[in-house]
Design an enzyme around this catalytic site. Structure first.
Site, PDB file in Angstrom:
ATOM      1  CG  ASN A  60      34.465  37.641  37.279  1.00 16.58           C
ATOM      2  OD1 ASN A  60      34.756  36.503  37.465  1.00 16.58           O
ATOM      3  ND2 ASN A  60      34.168  38.518  38.519  1.00 16.58           N
ATOM      4  CG  PHE A  64      39.165  30.111  41.962  1.00 15.94           C
ATOM      5  CD1 PHE A  64      39.377  31.597  42.263  1.00 15.94           C
ATOM      6  CD2 PHE A  64      38.433  29.627  42.865  1.00 15.94           C
ATOM      7  CE1 PHE A  64      38.977  32.351  43.317  1.00 15.94           C
ATOM      8  CE2 PHE A  64      37.891  30.245  44.167  1.00 15.94           C
ATOM      9  CZ  PHE A  64      38.188  31.581  44.304  1.00 15.94           C
ATOM     10  CB  SER A 125      34.957  33.239  44.358  1.00 22.06           C
ATOM     11  OG  SER A 125      34.497  33.000  43.070  1.00 22.06           O
ATOM     12  CG  ASN A 127      32.228  33.512  39.345  1.00 25.08           C
ATOM     13  OD1 ASN A 127      30.934  33.425  39.245  1.00 25.08           O
ATOM     14  ND2 ASN A 127      33.018  34.622  39.331  1.00 25.08           N
ATOM     15  CB  THR A 128      34.494  27.869  43.093  1.00 22.11           C
ATOM     16  OG1 THR A 128      35.517  28.393  42.257  1.00 22.11           O
ATOM     17  CG2 THR A 128      34.845  26.431  43.459  1.00 22.11           C
ATOM     18  CE  LYS A 168      37.548  40.117  47.462  1.00 17.63           C
ATOM     19  NZ  LYS A 168      38.693  40.120  46.555  1.00 17.63           N
ATOM     20  CG  ASN A 197      34.684  37.959  45.978  1.00 18.17           C
ATOM     21  OD1 ASN A 197      34.636  38.304  44.759  1.00 18.17           O
ATOM     22  ND2 ASN A 197      35.570  37.028  46.443  1.00 18.17           N
TER      23      ASN A 197
HETATM   24  C1  LIG Z   1      37.265  39.238  36.285  1.00  9.94           C
HETATM   25  C2  LIG Z   1      37.534  39.302  37.924  1.00  9.94           C
HETATM   26  C3  LIG Z   1      38.188  38.328  38.611  1.00  9.94           C
HETATM   27  C4  LIG Z   1      38.173  38.378  39.902  1.00  9.94           C
HETATM   28  N1  LIG Z   1      38.969  37.249  40.481  1.00  9.94           N
HETATM   29  C5  LIG Z   1      38.993  37.127  41.762  1.00  9.94           C
HETATM   30  C6  LIG Z   1      39.800  36.242  42.603  1.00  9.94           C
HETATM   31  O1  LIG Z   1      40.235  35.330  42.003  1.00  9.94           O
HETATM   32  N2  LIG Z   1      39.891  36.226  43.904  1.00  9.94           N
HETATM   33  C7  LIG Z   1      39.066  37.179  44.788  1.00  9.94           C
HETATM   34  O2  LIG Z   1      38.907  37.046  45.841  1.00  9.94           O
HETATM   35  N3  LIG Z   1      38.405  38.155  44.166  1.00  9.94           N
HETATM   36  C8  LIG Z   1      38.484  38.232  42.714  1.00  9.94           C
HETATM   37  N4  LIG Z   1      37.627  39.368  42.017  1.00  9.94           N
HETATM   38  C9  LIG Z   1      36.923  40.177  42.880  1.00  9.94           C
HETATM   39  C10 LIG Z   1      37.807  41.556  43.012  1.00  9.94           C
HETATM   40  O3  LIG Z   1      38.907  41.239  43.797  1.00  9.94           O
HETATM   41  C11 LIG Z   1      36.775  42.629  43.861  1.00  9.94           C
HETATM   42  O4  LIG Z   1      36.672  41.941  45.123  1.00  9.94           O
HETATM   43  C12 LIG Z   1      35.589  42.874  43.302  1.00  9.94           C
HETATM   44  O5  LIG Z   1      35.743  42.964  41.786  1.00  9.94           O
HETATM   45  C13 LIG Z   1      34.997  44.310  43.805  1.00  9.94           C
HETATM   46  O6  LIG Z   1      35.797  45.267  43.335  1.00  9.94           O
HETATM   47  P1  LIG Z   1      35.753  46.263  42.012  1.00  9.94           P
HETATM   48  O7  LIG Z   1      34.338  46.857  42.093  1.00  9.94           O
HETATM   49  O8  LIG Z   1      36.699  47.410  42.096  1.00  9.94           O
HETATM   50  O9  LIG Z   1      35.961  45.292  40.828  1.00  9.94           O
HETATM   51  C14 LIG Z   1      37.704  39.232  40.799  1.00  9.94           C
HETATM   52  C15 LIG Z   1      37.045  40.329  40.064  1.00  9.94           C
HETATM   53  C16 LIG Z   1      36.782  40.510  38.673  1.00  9.94           C
HETATM   54  C17 LIG Z   1      36.065  41.469  37.901  1.00  9.94           C
END
Ligand SMILES: Cc1cc2nc3c(=O)[nH]c(=O)nc-3n(C[C@H](O)[C@H](O)[C@H](O)COP(=O)(O)O)c2cc1C
Length: 307
Positions: A60, A64, A125, A127-128, A168, A197
């Site tokens: 992804n 934000f 993140s 993505n910023t 995080k 993350n």
């Molecule tokens: C579509 C998407 C959006 C996410 N947005 C955020 C976010 O806004 N802030 C954040 O700290 N992590 C964000 N994450 C990361 C998740 O909270 C998590 O740390 C990461 O996906 C690993 O966990 P998983 O393997 O269970 O997906 C996002 C993940 C995905 C897939």
């Protein structure tokens, strides 16, 4: 804080705090809203989320997308009484320069403070642009110091306790970088570390999904995230609570993170591939593992790989 079990919702699934009742009703022990930024922003152009079902992987680059902390507060004010703790994930607005990041985070913290139980300062993140630079040096110290100051003054004003502040982190840090971050976090008496993350790395196979820019999560992240948890636990002698997230798809994955050192767990990708029944299968599965183990309580299993 007391949680009914260790499993909660990871950040990013409910960026607008729209489904608080839903997270309670599927049996989660806590939910995390956001990432919330000081300013409303649209995020990156679509498409910005991709899946590889066979690998149970997500890529992804959402960036934000969220209505900003002012509007989130309005939504939280209207929400019904809570049955589980609600955490807020704080990010930095894209237009805010790194030098002013501390004000961006602390403004959201101030606005959300009366409506949220725990804050996660997200400096990881991918993505910023440049956000991950905030994990290092004086940036991190300044952000944490400012957020702690606001937390203390809100607690004083409302005659109540401070709220837990966590940070995080990214899974792509070197050992030296990770240890430097832990040192700062411990210096500032941060209440916990959320690891991790999404990763900027890709699995060792080629597929068009893996050519997309963004962070990878789901099964390919599992081991990398567990190794970060393991390292944090051993470096801190288990003194800093760790929230384990990354590739948790079943009770085995959940147990792996607990025994490596995680006190609480979260998932995002697991819900995409397994559906809402994931909570039940993990909580029941963990119970079974506990019964078959030498431990009386799940807390006794935390970090047991290290003993
Ligand atoms: C579509 C998407 C959006 C996410 N947005 C955020 C976010 O806004 N802030 C954040 O700290 N992590 C964000 N994450 C990361 C998740 O909270 C998590 O740390 C990461 O996906 C690993 O966990 P998983 O393997 O269970 O997906 C996002 C993940 C995905 C897939």
């Amino acid at each position: 804080m007391t949680y009914s079990h260790p499993f909660g919702l990871a950040a990013g699934m409910d960026k607008r705090a729209e489904a608080l009742r839903g997270w309670e009703s599927i049996g989660l022990a806590f939910s995390e809203i956001g990432g919330v930024t000081m300013l409303e922003q649209a995020g990156n152009p679509k498409p910005r989320m991709f899946r590889h079902g066979g690998d149970r992987a997500l890529i992804n680059r959402m960036g934000f997308n969220n209505p900003g902390s002012e509007k989130i507060v309005e939504r939280l004010k209207r929400s019904q009484q809570r049955l589980i703790p609600v955490w807020a994930n704080l990010g930095k607005s894209k237009v805010t320069p790194l030098d002013e990041a501390k004000n961006d985070y602390s403004t959201s913290l101030l606005r959300l403070w009366p409506y949220v139980d725990v804050f996660v300062i997200n400096v990881s993140s991918p993505n910023t642009p440049d956000l991950r630079k905030l994990q290092h040096g004086t940036y991190l110290k300044d952000i944490l110091t400012e957020c702690i100051k606001v937390n203390e003054s809100c607690a004083l004003e409302s005659n109540s306790s401070k709220k837990p502040l966590l940070i995080k982190i990214a899974p792509d840090l070197t050992v030296n970088e990770l240890e430097a971050i832990i040192d700062v976090a411990m210096d500032c008496e941060i209440d916990g570390i959320v690891a991790t993350n999404t990763t900027t790395e890709r699995p060792n196979r080629s597929h068009k999904v893996y050519d997309e820019t963004g962070g990878c999560s789901g099964l390919p992240l599992r081991q990398q995230s567990t190794e970060m948890i393991r390292h944090i636990y051993s470096y801190t002698n288990g003194k800093v609570p760790i929230v384990g997230v990354g590739g948790i798809m079943d009770a085995d994955d959940a147990w792996e993170k607990i025994t490596a050192g995680a006190t609480l767990l979260q998932a995002y990708a697991g819900f995409v591939f397994e559906g809402p029944g994931l909570t039940k299968s993990i909580v029941h599965g963990l119970n079974k593992k506990l019964k078959n183990s030498e431990f009386q309580d799940i807390a006794d299993a935390v970090g047991s790989d290290h003993r």
